[in-house]
Design a protein around this motif. Structure first.
Motif, short mmCIF file in Angstrom:
data_model
loop_
_atom_site.label_atom_id
_atom_site.label_comp_id
_atom_site.label_asym_id
_atom_site.label_seq_id
_atom_site.Cartn_x
_atom_site.Cartn_y
_atom_site.Cartn_z
N ILE A 220 0.84 -1.21 0.00
CA ILE A 220 0.00 0.00 0.00
C ILE A 220 0.87 1.25 0.00
N GLU A 221 0.57 2.19 -0.86
CA GLU A 221 1.33 3.44 -0.94
C GLU A 221 0.36 4.62 -1.08
N ALA A 222 0.55 5.66 -0.26
CA ALA A 222 -0.33 6.82 -0.31
C ALA A 222 -0.08 7.68 -1.54
N ALA A 223 1.16 7.67 -2.05
CA ALA A 223 1.48 8.44 -3.26
C ALA A 223 0.88 7.76 -4.49
N ASP A 224 1.05 8.39 -5.64
CA ASP A 224 0.43 7.86 -6.85
C ASP A 224 1.27 6.79 -7.55
N ARG A 225 2.43 6.41 -6.95
CA ARG A 225 3.26 5.35 -7.52
C ARG A 225 4.18 4.79 -6.46
N VAL A 226 4.68 3.58 -6.68
CA VAL A 226 5.66 3.02 -5.77
C VAL A 226 6.99 3.76 -5.95
N LEU A 227 7.84 3.68 -4.96
CA LEU A 227 9.13 4.37 -4.98
C LEU A 227 8.97 5.83 -5.43
N PRO A 228 8.13 6.59 -4.73
CA PRO A 228 7.83 7.96 -5.19
C PRO A 228 9.04 8.90 -5.19
N ALA A 229 10.10 8.56 -4.46
CA ALA A 229 11.29 9.42 -4.42
C ALA A 229 12.22 9.19 -5.60
N LEU A 230 11.95 8.15 -6.40
CA LEU A 230 12.82 7.82 -7.53
C LEU A 230 12.15 8.22 -8.85
N PRO A 231 12.91 8.21 -9.93
CA PRO A 231 12.33 8.57 -11.23
C PRO A 231 11.13 7.69 -11.59
N LYS A 232 10.22 8.25 -12.37
CA LYS A 232 8.99 7.54 -12.70
C LYS A 232 9.25 6.24 -13.45
N ARG A 233 10.29 6.22 -14.27
CA ARG A 233 10.55 4.99 -15.02
C ARG A 233 10.95 3.85 -14.09
N VAL A 234 11.70 4.18 -13.04
CA VAL A 234 12.07 3.16 -12.06
C VAL A 234 10.81 2.62 -11.38
N SER A 235 9.91 3.54 -11.02
CA SER A 235 8.64 3.12 -10.40
C SER A 235 7.85 2.21 -11.33
N LYS A 236 7.79 2.59 -12.59
CA LYS A 236 7.00 1.82 -13.58
C LYS A 236 7.56 0.41 -13.73
N GLU A 237 8.89 0.29 -13.88
CA GLU A 237 9.49 -1.03 -14.05
C GLU A 237 9.31 -1.87 -12.79
N THR A 238 9.40 -1.24 -11.63
CA THR A 238 9.23 -1.97 -10.37
C THR A 238 7.81 -2.48 -10.24
N GLU A 239 6.84 -1.66 -10.58
CA GLU A 239 5.43 -2.09 -10.50
C GLU A 239 5.18 -3.27 -11.44
N LYS A 240 5.77 -3.26 -12.61
CA LYS A 240 5.61 -4.38 -13.54
C LYS A 240 6.15 -5.67 -12.95
N LEU A 374 15.35 -6.26 -5.63
CA LEU A 374 14.12 -7.05 -5.63
C LEU A 374 14.49 -8.53 -5.50
N GLY A 375 15.38 -8.80 -4.55
CA GLY A 375 15.80 -10.16 -4.28
C GLY A 375 16.57 -10.74 -5.44
N GLU A 376 16.30 -12.00 -5.73
CA GLU A 376 17.00 -12.67 -6.83
C GLU A 376 16.33 -12.41 -8.17
N PHE A 377 15.25 -11.61 -8.14
CA PHE A 377 14.51 -11.38 -9.37
C PHE A 377 15.13 -10.28 -10.21
N SER A 378 15.53 -9.19 -9.56
CA SER A 378 16.05 -8.06 -10.31
C SER A 378 16.57 -7.01 -9.34
N THR A 379 17.23 -6.02 -9.89
CA THR A 379 17.58 -4.81 -9.17
C THR A 379 17.33 -3.65 -10.12
N VAL A 380 16.70 -2.61 -9.60
CA VAL A 380 16.45 -1.43 -10.43
C VAL A 380 17.00 -0.23 -9.71
N GLY A 381 17.29 0.83 -10.47
CA GLY A 381 17.82 2.01 -9.82
C GLY A 381 18.08 3.13 -10.80
#
Length: 440
Positions: A220-240, A374-381
């Motif tokens: 659950i996140e109150a902002a309009d995307r996950v990882l709101p402090a990071l660039p939107k593309r990072v948030s988008k890839e993480t949500e996927k 994201l564990g053994e699945f990926s790392t984004v940044g």
């Protein structure tokens, strides 16, 4: 080490997190061992674990014994003193730090109330989550702020799986449901780790549990995307990626109340949950508010000048998450491990200058970006600022290597190159022979 020697400048560092322990170790190596400075580290815990790894302890994907640092042993080998306890006050007139009595788990007093004299004081006690007074958080949610919190969550997680396996009645609506409130780095990383480790726990013979059907993780996140402090593309890839893992992500959702088996949202929705983690908001500990008459902000951080000295006392410094250090038009330096590491490195050079009465150089934060594992699945940044001359979003193996390098920098500051290399080799060897998930 023995009692302080008369005449030696006294450095007291309160807080043994990334910044505080690195600073104590480096000052001890250069000055403490040679008897030039008397360095004391005050910390409430007996062992140190890099805070960005707490989510791995909670999920059970990290062997804590391979990563924790014993403060007493570290102090012995690196020329400083470790004293256990919590700071409860600062007497600026006497230049003393007041430390509360320390009691063991059975309530017996180990050390009495004490006071430590200083010529220079560094406050590095970190931060904690901010629940904004939300009803039920204190009673029903776990905050991942310490090793004890992480271990408590992990024990509850394993017990929940065992309970579900053993019971004959159908699972309740809340059973094996995990709700994580706050989709910053901690919340996102924990959600990804739990997806794997819960399934591995069940695979150890708990065959009455169907992980695909029974285990559910909601972020659950109150902002309009996950990882709101990071660039939107990072948030988008993480949500996927979270969606591919089956994590239910709710953005723009605000929590109104936390119950023993549910989380209620302001829009009227109720989410059943057996395990609830509060990973939202950041503030410095409440006891820092106006401590010793020092200036603090609305989230209890000590306000510091560009030199990292507090605004009302040049003999008191603050670093890491508990300090409010200006970053120009962008606000304050963000509460990240890389900032604590940089500030510790800065004070390592500036404290001797302060003791000699020389002018201090200003600290300038260098933003090398942010990384989310994201564990053994990926790392984004993202890599930003001077490192790339702009902004670069990246993911995959390169991001994973960069994430690991941040931890190696911390280890190098504590142990040196040789020990880090040998320890890394040992972990690679043992990882091939040990279970991937810890059940204790």
């Amino acid at each position: 080490m023995g009692k302080p020697q008369l005449g030696k400048p006294r450095i007291v560092i309160v807080g043994g997190g990334a910044g505080g322990l690195e600073l104590a170790t480096r000052l001890g190596d250069k000055y403490g061992r040679k008897g030039k400075l008397d360095i004391t580290l005050i910390e409430r815990n007996r062992t140190h674990v890099w805070k960005p790894k707490l989510h791995e302890i909670a999920a059970g994907s990290m062997d804590i014994s391979a990563h924790e640092v014993d403060y007493l042993a570290q102090s012995y080998w690196h020329g400083f003193r470790y004293r256990i306890g919590d700071m409860i006050g600062i007497d600026r007139d006497r230049r003393q730090v007041q430390v509360a009595p320390y009691f063991d788990s059975e309530g017996r007093e180990v050390t009495p109330k004490r006071a430590f004299d200083y010529d220079a004081l560094v406050v590095a006690i970190g931060s904690q989550n901010n629940d904004f007074g939300t009803p039920g958080v204190v009673d029903h949610a776990i905050k991942l702020e310490s090793q004890a919190d992480a271990r408590r969550f992990h024990e509850r997680m394993v017990n929940a799986c065992i309970r579900a396996h053993a019971q004959s009645a159908p699972l309740g609506a809340h059973q094996l449901k995990v709700v994580i409130i706050g989709a910053g780095a901690t919340g996102v990383e924990l959600a990804a780790e739990l997806h794997r480790t819960t399934r591995e726990v069940v695979a150890y013979g708990l065959d009455q549990v169907d992980p695909q059907k029974d285990i559910r993780i909601t972020l659950i996140e109150a902002a309009d995307r996950v990882l709101p402090a990071l660039p939107k593309r990072v948030s988008k890839e993480t949500e996927k990626l979270l969606a591919r893992l089956g994590v239910n992500v709710l953005v723009g959702a605000k929590v109104s109340e936390v119950g023993p088996d549910r989380v209620s949202l302001t829009d009227g929705r109720t989410i059943p949950a057996e395990l609830i983690v509060w990973a939202a908001g950041v503030k410095a500990p409440d006891f820092l508010k106006d401590i010793g008459g020092l200036e603090t902000n609305r989230i209890n951080q000590l306000v510091v000048k560009p030199t990292l000295q507090t605004t009302r006392d040049d003999s008191i410094f603050a670093i890491g998450d508990c300090s409010a250090c200006s970053w120009g038009e962008r606000g304050n330096v963000p509460p990240r491990a890389q900032a604590a590491h940089q500030q510790a490195s800065h004070l390592y050079l500036q404290i001797p200058r302060h003791l000699r009465g020389e002018p201090l150089k200003d600290y300038r934060y260098r933003d090398f970006g942010s990384l989310v594992s994201l564990g053994e699945f990926s790392t984004v940044g993202s890599m930003m600022g001077a490192l790339v001359g702009g902004s670069l979003v990246f993911e995959g193996l390169f991001a994973r290597m960069m994430y690991l390098s941040l931890y190696k920098m911390h280890e190098h500051a504590l142990h040196g190159s040789v020990k880090v290399a040998l320890d890394t080799l040992a972990r690679l060897i043992t990882r091939r022979t040990e279970p991937h998930v810890k059940l204790h």
